[in-house]
Design a protein around this motif. Structure first.
Motif, short mmCIF file in Angstrom:
data_model
loop_
_atom_site.label_atom_id
_atom_site.label_comp_id
_atom_site.label_asym_id
_atom_site.label_seq_id
_atom_site.Cartn_x
_atom_site.Cartn_y
_atom_site.Cartn_z
N VAL A 70 0.85 -1.19 0.00
CA VAL A 70 0.00 0.00 0.00
C VAL A 70 0.89 1.25 0.00
CG1 VAL A 70 -1.76 1.33 1.26
CG2 VAL A 70 -1.83 -1.18 1.29
N LYS A 91 -0.60 -0.11 -7.03
CA LYS A 91 -0.84 -0.45 -5.63
C LYS A 91 -2.02 0.36 -5.10
CE LYS A 91 2.82 -3.10 -5.33
NZ LYS A 91 2.68 -4.57 -5.17
N PRO A 92 -2.70 -0.14 -4.07
CA PRO A 92 -3.75 0.65 -3.43
C PRO A 92 -3.17 1.93 -2.81
CG PRO A 92 -3.85 -1.65 -2.73
CD PRO A 92 -2.56 -1.47 -3.47
N LEU A 113 -7.09 -0.02 4.67
CA LEU A 113 -5.81 -0.46 5.23
C LEU A 113 -6.04 -1.75 6.01
CD1 LEU A 113 -2.79 0.02 5.88
CD2 LEU A 113 -3.53 1.31 7.90
N VAL A 119 3.41 -0.88 4.16
CA VAL A 119 3.11 0.46 3.66
C VAL A 119 4.38 1.27 3.46
CG1 VAL A 119 1.92 2.63 4.18
CG2 VAL A 119 0.85 0.45 4.81
#
Length: 212
Positions: A70, A91-92, A113, A119
């Motif tokens: 993320v 990616k998110p 999340l 992350v």
């Protein structure tokens, strides 16, 4: 071949995202007097530079954090850059507010999340590091595994370096204050006589200019 650090520094000066004024300093919200003002949001108005900056940051993330899941942007300055980088990396994307909303769900983190997600945080500018590391803290509290942070520019304050070391957060930047003033001197953006003032400021930004 010119380094990415110098290329980005020159570009920031060229588009006036960075202004240097040692003789007539700017006043920050903190009350500090500063010979520099940086607004990296101006990059967004220049498509070619915007694409290059986001690609360079995406390349750092891909090389250093290949397991990233993320991308998180720090509101508000890094939301757009973070979203573009997440798009490049497929990616998110999420973003982190300075504090939870005082309405609705009260969220501080916007987006999805998952617990334990790996992350990487995107920032546009690092000054003291406090707001950037507050975003990291919010992510960790929400269950993220923060792998590191990538930013466009850092003032290279000793205070911020210590803060990132103490928080055990790896910081990667495209360019920094020392490189910027070197490029500014080489290109004639500033006079050689200004270099002393500009160097003094980085080492004592909280008191610089207040005894004059």
């Amino acid at each position: 071949m010119e380094s990415t650090e110098k290329t980005v520094a020159k570009a920031l000066l060229d588009i006036k995202a960075v202004l240097l004024s040692p003789e007539k300093p700017f006043k920050w919200a903190s009350g500090w007097l500063s010979p520099i003002y940086c607004d990296n949001r101006k990059i967004l108005s220049y498509p070619e530079l915007r694409e290059n900056v986001c690609r360079w940051m995406a390349d750092i993330i891909a090389a250093r954090y290949p397991d990233v899941e993320v991308i998180a942007g720090v509101a508000t300055g890094a939301i757009a850059h973070g979203a573009l980088i997440a798009h490049l990396l497929k990616k998110p994307f999420i973003y982190v507010r300075p504090k939870p909303k005082d309405h609705g769900t009260g969220s501080q983190i916007e987006g999805i999340l998952e617990e334990g997600a790996k992350v990487v945080v995107v920032e546009d500018l690092i000054s003291t590091g406090s707001s950037s590391l507050a975003a990291v803290s919010a992510l960790v509290k929400a269950g993220a595994d923060v792998k590191g942070m990538v930013a466009i520019f850092s003032y290279n304050f000793n205070q911020s370096r210590r803060a990132f070391e103490n928080a055990d957060v790896e910081l990667n930047t495209l360019t920094n204050y020392d490189t910027l003033i070197e490029v500014a001197s080489q290109t004639g953006y500033i006079n050689a006589s200004d270099m002393g003032l500009l160097k003094e400021w980085r080492y004592s930004p909280a008191t610089w200019g207040k005894n004059e």
